[in-house]
Design a protein around this motif. Structure first.
Motif, mmCIF file in Angstrom:
data_model
loop_
_atom_site.group_PDB
_atom_site.id
_atom_site.type_symbol
_atom_site.label_atom_id
_atom_site.label_comp_id
_atom_site.label_asym_id
_atom_site.label_seq_id
_atom_site.Cartn_x
_atom_site.Cartn_y
_atom_site.Cartn_z
ATOM 1 N N ARG A 101 0.840 -1.204 0.000
ATOM 2 C CA ARG A 101 0.000 0.000 0.000
ATOM 3 C C ARG A 101 0.878 1.259 0.000
ATOM 4 N NH1 ARG A 101 -4.419 -0.055 4.437
ATOM 5 N NH2 ARG A 101 -5.161 -1.600 2.978
ATOM 6 N N GLY A 102 1.914 1.247 0.839
ATOM 7 C CA GLY A 102 2.815 2.399 0.910
ATOM 8 C C GLY A 102 3.528 2.662 -0.401
ATOM 9 N N LEU A 103 3.948 1.595 -1.079
ATOM 10 C CA LEU A 103 4.627 1.754 -2.365
ATOM 11 C C LEU A 103 3.693 2.334 -3.412
ATOM 12 C CD1 LEU A 103 7.229 1.373 -3.972
ATOM 13 C CD2 LEU A 103 6.470 -0.953 -4.500
ATOM 14 N N PHE A 104 2.442 1.894 -3.438
ATOM 15 C CA PHE A 104 1.481 2.426 -4.403
ATOM 16 C C PHE A 104 1.172 3.897 -4.138
ATOM 17 C CE2 PHE A 104 0.062 -1.905 -5.763
ATOM 18 C CZ PHE A 104 0.350 -1.719 -7.088
ATOM 19 N N GLU A 105 1.227 4.323 -2.885
ATOM 20 C CA GLU A 105 0.992 5.732 -2.585
ATOM 21 C C GLU A 105 2.248 6.568 -2.833
ATOM 22 O OE1 GLU A 105 -1.021 6.633 1.026
ATOM 23 O OE2 GLU A 105 -2.467 5.023 0.732
ATOM 24 N N HIS A 106 3.408 5.995 -2.582
ATOM 25 C CA HIS A 106 4.672 6.721 -2.729
ATOM 26 C C HIS A 106 5.076 6.907 -4.195
ATOM 27 C CE1 HIS A 106 8.907 7.743 -2.330
ATOM 28 N NE2 HIS A 106 9.159 6.763 -3.180
ATOM 29 N N ALA A 107 5.090 5.836 -4.962
ATOM 30 C CA ALA A 107 5.679 5.847 -6.306
ATOM 31 C C ALA A 107 5.103 6.900 -7.253
ATOM 32 C CB ALA A 107 5.603 4.456 -6.926
ATOM 33 N N PRO A 108 3.784 7.078 -7.349
ATOM 34 C CA PRO A 108 3.273 8.070 -8.305
ATOM 35 C C PRO A 108 3.634 9.513 -7.949
ATOM 36 C CG PRO A 108 1.522 6.573 -7.607
ATOM 37 C CD PRO A 108 2.705 6.308 -6.742
ATOM 38 N N LEU A 109 3.921 9.757 -6.675
ATOM 39 C CA LEU A 109 4.233 11.112 -6.234
ATOM 40 C C LEU A 109 5.731 11.394 -6.149
ATOM 41 C CD1 LEU A 109 1.604 11.296 -3.361
ATOM 42 C CD2 LEU A 109 1.367 12.122 -5.712
ATOM 43 N N CYS A 110 6.540 10.363 -6.383
ATOM 44 C CA CYS A 110 7.989 10.484 -6.245
ATOM 45 C C CYS A 110 8.622 10.685 -7.620
ATOM 46 C CB CYS A 110 8.550 9.220 -5.584
ATOM 47 S SG CYS A 110 10.344 9.148 -5.528
ATOM 48 N N GLU A 111 9.290 11.830 -7.787
ATOM 49 C CA GLU A 111 9.928 12.123 -9.070
ATOM 50 C C GLU A 111 10.978 11.069 -9.413
ATOM 51 O OE1 GLU A 111 12.584 15.626 -11.127
ATOM 52 O OE2 GLU A 111 11.244 16.130 -9.484
ATOM 53 N N GLN A 112 11.740 10.626 -8.408
ATOM 54 C CA GLN A 112 12.773 9.623 -8.658
ATOM 55 C C GLN A 112 12.152 8.310 -9.112
ATOM 56 O OE1 GLN A 112 16.352 10.140 -8.515
ATOM 57 N NE2 GLN A 112 15.881 8.453 -9.857
ATOM 58 N N CYS A 113 11.043 7.905 -8.485
ATOM 59 C CA CYS A 113 10.382 6.654 -8.886
ATOM 60 C C CYS A 113 9.856 6.732 -10.314
ATOM 61 C CB CYS A 113 9.235 6.315 -7.930
ATOM 62 S SG CYS A 113 9.770 5.611 -6.361
ATOM 63 N N THR A 114 9.362 7.886 -10.707
ATOM 64 C CA THR A 114 8.842 8.001 -12.071
ATOM 65 C C THR A 114 9.961 8.052 -13.100
ATOM 66 O OG1 THR A 114 8.636 10.401 -11.863
ATOM 67 C CG2 THR A 114 6.678 9.092 -11.386
ATOM 68 N N ASP A 115 11.140 8.573 -12.705
ATOM 69 C CA ASP A 115 12.286 8.623 -13.624
ATOM 70 C C ASP A 115 13.026 7.290 -13.676
ATOM 71 O OD1 ASP A 115 11.748 11.255 -14.196
ATOM 72 O OD2 ASP A 115 13.275 12.061 -12.848
ATOM 73 N N ASP A 116 13.384 6.753 -12.512
ATOM 74 C CA ASP A 116 14.144 5.506 -12.430
ATOM 75 C C ASP A 116 13.929 4.916 -11.036
ATOM 76 O OD1 ASP A 116 15.912 3.398 -12.433
ATOM 77 O OD2 ASP A 116 17.697 4.605 -12.838
ATOM 78 N N ALA A 117 12.970 4.038 -10.897
ATOM 79 C CA ALA A 117 12.578 3.494 -9.591
ATOM 80 C C ALA A 117 13.731 2.821 -8.858
ATOM 81 C CB ALA A 117 11.415 2.521 -9.759
ATOM 82 N N SER A 118 14.696 2.293 -9.575
ATOM 83 C CA SER A 118 15.808 1.604 -8.924
ATOM 84 C C SER A 118 16.706 2.559 -8.145
ATOM 85 C CB SER A 118 16.642 0.841 -9.953
ATOM 86 O OG SER A 118 17.323 1.738 -10.806
ATOM 87 N N ARG A 119 16.562 3.868 -8.360
ATOM 88 C CA ARG A 119 17.400 4.847 -7.674
ATOM 89 C C ARG A 119 16.712 5.462 -6.457
ATOM 90 N NH1 ARG A 119 20.977 8.339 -9.989
ATOM 91 N NH2 ARG A 119 22.632 6.976 -10.563
ATOM 92 N N CYS A 120 15.472 5.098 -6.194
ATOM 93 C CA CYS A 120 14.733 5.650 -5.059
ATOM 94 C C CYS A 120 14.878 4.705 -3.863
ATOM 95 C CB CYS A 120 13.264 5.839 -5.406
ATOM 96 S SG CYS A 120 12.290 6.397 -3.993
ATOM 97 N N LYS A 121 15.549 5.172 -2.821
ATOM 98 C CA LYS A 121 15.772 4.326 -1.645
ATOM 99 C C LYS A 121 14.457 3.950 -0.966
ATOM 100 C CE LYS A 121 18.447 3.772 2.500
ATOM 101 N NZ LYS A 121 19.591 4.217 3.280
ATOM 102 N N THR A 122 13.536 4.888 -0.849
ATOM 103 C CA THR A 122 12.250 4.598 -0.214
ATOM 104 C C THR A 122 11.522 3.499 -0.977
ATOM 105 O OG1 THR A 122 12.065 6.851 0.627
ATOM 106 C CG2 THR A 122 10.021 5.583 0.472
ATOM 107 N N GLY A 123 11.437 3.637 -2.278
ATOM 108 C CA GLY A 123 10.769 2.624 -3.098
ATOM 109 C C GLY A 123 11.441 1.262 -3.007
ATOM 110 N N ARG A 124 12.781 1.255 -3.007
ATOM 111 C CA ARG A 124 13.514 -0.019 -2.913
ATOM 112 C C ARG A 124 13.252 -0.715 -1.580
ATOM 113 N NH1 ARG A 124 18.007 2.967 -4.520
ATOM 114 N NH2 ARG A 124 19.011 2.475 -2.540
ATOM 115 N N VAL A 125 13.263 0.036 -0.483
ATOM 116 C CA VAL A 125 13.039 -0.574 0.827
ATOM 117 C C VAL A 125 11.603 -1.090 0.936
ATOM 118 C CG1 VAL A 125 12.977 -0.173 3.321
ATOM 119 C CG2 VAL A 125 14.872 0.726 1.955
ATOM 120 N N LEU A 126 10.643 -0.319 0.457
ATOM 121 C CA LEU A 126 9.251 -0.794 0.483
ATOM 122 C C LEU A 126 9.106 -2.078 -0.333
ATOM 123 C CD1 LEU A 126 7.379 2.609 0.189
ATOM 124 C CD2 LEU A 126 7.265 1.021 2.130
#
Length: 123
Positions: free
Chosen positions: A88-113
């Motif tokens: 749930r947290g990843l689905f809420e985080h990723a669309p609002l995170c510029e790093q996730c939209t550019d390259d998800a592998s570089r977002c520490k928050t997304g990787r940990v989730l």
């Protein structure tokens, strides 16, 4: 502030590796307020979301020490709840995170989730 959680043990049975859980990841997990938690949940003996337990080193996901104005608490969760809330947290985080939209592998928050999702779904 960084928290650590034990990762699922490798099949060989060697000790668990530690996974850092940054404060922003803890926030994305939407932990309940300590005032709403039972004594067992506050000390990590039962799942912070579903009260499953008692939890032990093999069944719990450590969500790190959480500091509040009233003091510290030590939430842990069962693997199923961790996977669900991290998902749930990843689905809420990723669309609002510029790093996730550019390259998800570089977002520490997304990787940990994502790792918490995988860790929670392991048998």
């Amino acid at each position: 502030m960084t928290h650590r959680t034990a990762a699922a043990p490798p099949p060989s049975g060697s000790p668990r590796a530690l996974l850092e859980v940054p404060a922003d990841v803890a926030a994305a997990l939407l932990l309940p307020a300590p005032a709403d938690a039972t004594e067992d949940q506050l000390r990590g003996a039962r799942c912070v979301w579903c009260e499953a337990g008692p939890l032990n080193a093999e069944t719990a996901i450590d969500l790190g020490e959480q500091k509040t104005p009233a003091g510290s608490w030590f939430p842990r969760a069962c693997q199923n709840c961790t996977a669900s809330w991290a998902h749930r947290g990843l689905f809420e985080h990723a669309p609002l995170c510029e790093q996730c939209t550019d390259d998800a592998s570089r977002c520490k928050t997304g990787r940990v989730l994502y790792r918490l999702i995988r860790q929670g779904r392991r048998p």
